[in-house]
Design a protein around this motif. Structure first.
Motif, PDB file in Angstrom:
ATOM      1  N   SER A  30      34.321  13.823 -21.564  1.00 10.20           N
ATOM      2  CA  SER A  30      34.325  14.629 -20.269  1.00 10.20           C
ATOM      3  C   SER A  30      35.802  15.081 -20.014  1.00 10.20           C
ATOM      4  CB  SER A  30      33.820  13.730 -18.960  1.00 10.20           C
ATOM      5  OG  SER A  30      34.548  12.732 -19.088  1.00 10.20           O
ATOM      6  N   PRO A  31      36.360  15.893 -19.291  1.00  8.03           N
ATOM      7  CA  PRO A  31      37.590  16.416 -18.890  1.00  8.03           C
ATOM      8  C   PRO A  31      38.484  15.339 -18.472  1.00  8.03           C
ATOM      9  CG  PRO A  31      36.298  17.971 -18.254  1.00  8.03           C
ATOM     10  CD  PRO A  31      35.315  16.799 -18.519  1.00  8.03           C
ATOM     11  N   GLU A  32      39.629  15.023 -18.725  1.00  5.02           N
ATOM     12  CA  GLU A  32      40.462  14.155 -18.027  1.00  5.02           C
ATOM     13  C   GLU A  32      41.923  14.533 -17.379  1.00  5.02           C
ATOM     14  OE1 GLU A  32      41.602  11.059 -21.069  1.00  5.02           O
ATOM     15  OE2 GLU A  32      39.343  10.543 -21.291  1.00  5.02           O
ATOM     16  N   ARG A  33      42.106  14.083 -16.309  1.00  7.19           N
ATOM     17  CA  ARG A  33      43.245  14.331 -15.734  1.00  7.19           C
ATOM     18  C   ARG A  33      44.421  13.480 -16.330  1.00  7.19           C
ATOM     19  NH1 ARG A  33      44.909  13.452  -9.276  1.00  7.19           N
ATOM     20  NH2 ARG A  33      46.797  14.754  -9.294  1.00  7.19           N
ATOM     21  N   LEU A  34      45.743  14.261 -16.829  1.00  5.13           N
ATOM     22  CA  LEU A  34      46.742  13.813 -17.584  1.00  5.13           C
ATOM     23  C   LEU A  34      48.039  13.740 -16.607  1.00  5.13           C
ATOM     24  CD1 LEU A  34      46.236  14.733 -21.237  1.00  5.13           C
ATOM     25  CD2 LEU A  34      45.089  12.900 -20.122  1.00  5.13           C
ATOM     26  N   PHE A  35      49.144  13.021 -16.953  1.00  6.20           N
ATOM     27  CA  PHE A  35      50.241  12.994 -16.332  1.00  6.20           C
ATOM     28  C   PHE A  35      51.582  12.765 -17.311  1.00  6.20           C
ATOM     29  CE2 PHE A  35      47.274  11.086 -13.224  1.00  6.20           C
ATOM     30  CZ  PHE A  35      47.341  11.829 -12.178  1.00  6.20           C
ATOM     31  N   LEU A  36      52.352  13.736 -17.251  1.00  2.90           N
ATOM     32  CA  LEU A  36      53.539  13.603 -18.267  1.00  2.90           C
ATOM     33  C   LEU A  36      54.573  13.143 -17.487  1.00  2.90           C
ATOM     34  CD1 LEU A  36      55.002  14.260 -20.683  1.00  2.90           C
ATOM     35  CD2 LEU A  36      55.438  16.511 -20.320  1.00  2.90           C
ATOM     36  N   ILE A  37      55.248  12.164 -17.714  1.00  6.76           N
ATOM     37  CA  ILE A  37      56.223  11.325 -16.693  1.00  6.76           C
ATOM     38  C   ILE A  37      57.472  11.529 -17.629  1.00  6.76           C
ATOM     39  CG2 ILE A  37      57.109   9.751 -15.279  1.00  6.76           C
ATOM     40  CD1 ILE A  37      53.998   9.053 -14.791  1.00  6.76           C
TER      41      ILE A  37
END
Length: 716
Positions: free
Chosen positions: A496-503
């Motif tokens: 399923s779709p996932e929310r990602l964070f690039l930090i």
């Protein structure tokens, strides 16, 4: 007696003892004052700072070191008093608030602040640009429109401004006015007068002069504008009267846009000998006709470029601010806007409209400012504005309200991620990723001071699982420099779709930046054809027939009779003001909407994870949509995906909504999914609404009549 007040006297003594003979700058605002006494009657003081603010090629320097101006506009709006404060402490509060948001520069729109403002700027290290109070035409003697008395008054007023405030080290720049037209030769003559008289600051002919056909005068020390020709745009957003629009308004969200190739494009020869033509331009809040050369191909600047009045992304009114207007200015406009929204039956959504439009505006500002940061030939920017501007139309364009107080939309720390003297920048073409692909990004740093540390990056999902990480080391000199590349494979096996964070972060400092992305499993576009338990149709007649039989219907209309075109970006400045200007100029009017308000927990979006507000995954869905006008539906009828309208029209606008129609169940999507079917986010949106329409959860509680439906989608 200390000239800045007894409460600041110890600050001066401590400063003088600690940094004696230090040059003044934003980092060390070292101030001195000379006390003199010749006799009892002849005594006093002179305050000063030692600094050298220069234009060095295409950049600014302070005391020989490069700097970048991170500016804001100030129109001297003070609702509680009706006039600008004249005490230093209040200006310290105001300017320190701006500094907390990374601002180091103030441009005063057609005005000059009082001495207290310069004093506060001296203490805090703010670079000030006052401006002559003029927004009009400067004609040369003998030309039509020449006003000798007016010009002499303005010139004398500038002399007085320099005499009164020029000794403040913060007074580093001076502009002849806002969006001037007229004689370049006469403007140059006035500049020569000031430069011969006072060399303590830099000068420019004005801000955004000659608009579509700008030029740099020999006397200019720097250039302030929004474009270098009609098509060479150095700002992210514009009013429709100044079209073409900017990249924040028209392009799919990414972090790739920069202005260097616009400022210094491939050279082309201009046509010669073409006669001047007359064009109509915006002039204040009206229009006027001016003559320009047809061959005006734009300019190639050899001096620092400041991009003018950037942003102007509107936020829906926050009606809780009404009680803050305790002075002579009352928030009658807010009261009217609240009454209009109540009349449309949506007052209960006011807080959501404010929060959601504000979140989108903040994201637009991030991209706008980062585009300037990604451009080594942009020497500075001037926001319009960090705060709301309650004059010149109701322009609620700030992250702060008109009182320079936070709206609660973004913290100073979050804002400084992209608006500070050191910013980490990731450049990638899309915020939406596909499983199995390799995420690639260029990492750069825009810094004023040299940096010697390690830049770390991490890409993680919402659960905190790390998909990739790395680091780059090395000393970074002032300016813009690439520091490394990210190559991170996306997992192939996700369901399923996932929310990602690039930090991104610079070790042992508070310098960091973050980007919010979405990862989608690769799937084919679902087949949107009628199934055994569900009628899927683009035809209203077919939908009505199925509803009358008590069936479930997923209606995907290709045309909507009562609608507003889908537009991802929030409205520019103030819809009614620019609508009137466009009408006067016989130009298209802006769409005027303000982003999405989403029921993100609705089961129709169970397989399409969303925030409550617009994010990049919605760009193609919105751009392919007609926002249906649902004003005739009952109070409380709320779309699942609603477009926020501006505070004048207040249409109830739906992109995805459901209703019980007779004994049937109706789900309507006005986004033309087939036109963007190649996008992974569109495929997952289609999958999500299709799964919902087939499920037992599809039992709408709100109702709509056949007549209401036929009014929105008339039969062919």
């Amino acid at each position: 007696m200390c000239p800045y007040g007894e409460e600041h006297y110890s600050l001066f003594l401590d400063t003088a003892a600690a940094i004696c003979y230090t040059e003044w700058s934003e980092y060390q605002p070292a101030l001195y004052f000379l006390l003199y006494q010749i006799d009892e009657q002849d005594n006093g003081f002179v305050s000063f700072g030692m600094r050298k603010f220069c234009a060095d090629g295409t950049r600014f320097t302070i005391n020989g070191k490069p700097t970048m101006l991170r500016g804001k506009h100030d129109g001297m709006i003070f609702p509680r008093t009706g006039y600008a404060p004249t005490d230093v402490n209040e200006w310290i509060r105001i300017l320190q608030t701006a500094k907390d948001y990374g601002i180091n520069h103030y441009r005063f729109h057609t005005c000059c602040p009082p001495d207290a403002a310069f004093t506060a700027a001296d203490l805090l290290g703010i670079y000030m640009e006052p401006e002559l109070p003029f927004w009009g035409t400067i004609a040369a003697p003998g030309e039509e429109g020449y006003q000798e008395a007016e010009q002499q008054y303005l010139i004398a007023l500038g002399d007085q401004m320099l005499d009164a405030f020029g000794n403040h080290p913060s007074f580093v720049m001076f502009s002849l006015g806002n969006e001037l037209w007229g004689s370049p030769e006469r403007l140059g003559e006035i500049l020569r007068h000031y430069k011969a008289r006072d060399s303590r600051c830099l000068y420019t002919q004005g801000c955004n002069n000659f608009q579509h056909f700008p030029l740099v005068l020999p006397e200019d020390d720097y250039f302030v504008g929004v474009r270098l020709s009609k098509e060479r745009l150095i700002r992210g957003s514009y009013g429709m009267c100044d079209a073409p629009l900017g990249h924040v308004q028209t392009d799919r969200p990414s972090t790739m846009h920069q202005y260097d190739t616009i400022i210094f494009p491939e050279q082309k020869e201009d046509a010669d000998g073409e006669a001047a033509e007359e064009i109509e331009i915006q002039y204040g809040t009206g229009v006027k006709k001016v003559k320009v050369s047809k061959s005006a191909g734009g300019l190639i600047p050899t001096k620092p470029v400041i991009t003018h009045e950037i942003g102007q992304y509107e936020v829906y009114p926050n009606f809780r601010e009404i009680e803050k207007y305790t002075g002579p200015l009352k928030a009658r406009n807010f009261e009217i806007f609240r009454e209009r929204l109540a009349a449309k039956g949506m007052l209960s959504q006011a807080e959501d409209f404010f929060q959601c439009s504000g979140a989108l505006a903040a994201a637009c500002y991030k991209e706008e400012i980062e585009a300037a940061m990604r451009s080594q030939y942009v020497a500075g920017f001037q926001l319009l504005d960090l705060q709301d501007f309650s004059g010149h139309g109701t322009a609620l364009v700030g992250m702060l309200d008109a009182f320079m107080e936070s709206k609660g939309l973004i913290t100073p720390e979050e804002w400084r991620m992209f608006c500070s003297d050191c910013v980490l920048l990731a450049q990638f073409p899309s915020y939406t990723l596909i499983s199995g692909e390799i995420f690639t990004a260029k990492v750069s740093m825009r810094t004023v001071l040299p940096q010697d540390g390690t830049v770390e990056w991490v890409l993680m999902n919402e659960n905190g699982d790390t998909l990739g990480k790395g680091s780059f080391s090395g000393k970074q000199e002032p300016g813009l420099s690439e520091i490394g590349r990210i190559f991170c494979p996306m997992p192939e096996e996700i369901s399923s779709p996932e929310r990602l964070f690039l930090i991104l972060s610079l070790t042992d400092t508070d310098v960091c930046n973050a980007y919010d992305l979405m990862l989608y499993p690769a799937i084919a576009m679902p087949e949107l054809e009628t199934q055994e338990t569900l009628c899927i149709t683009e035809q209203l007649d077919e939908a009505l027939a199925a509803l009358q039989e008590g069936k479930r219907v997923l209606f995907l209309p290709t045309e909507t009779a009562q609608s507003i075109p889908g537009f991802y970006c929030t409205d520019f400045w103030c819809y009614p003001m620019f609508r009137d200007i466009c009408n006067w100029m016989k130009k298209p009017v802006a769409v005027g909407t303000m982003g999405l308000c989403i029921q993100q927990d609705h089961p129709a979006l169970a397989q399409f994870p969303s925030q409550k507000y617009s994010t990049p995954q919605w760009y193609d869905l919105v751009s392919a949509a007609d926002c249906a006008i649902l004003d005739d539906t009952p109070e409380g009828f709320t779309p699942i995906v609603q477009m926020i309208d501006n505070f004048e029209r207040n249409h109830k606008l739906g992109i995805l909504w459901e209703a019980q129609v007779g004994n049937g169940c109706l789900l309507v999507c006005t986004s033309r999914l087939s036109s963007a079917a190649e996008r992974p986010e569109v495929r997952w949106f289609a999958k999500s609404i299709l799964s919902y329409a087939k499920s037992d959860a599809f039992r709408p509680e709100q109702k709509m009549t056949l007549e209401q439906l036929q009014k929105i989608f008339p039969p062919k």
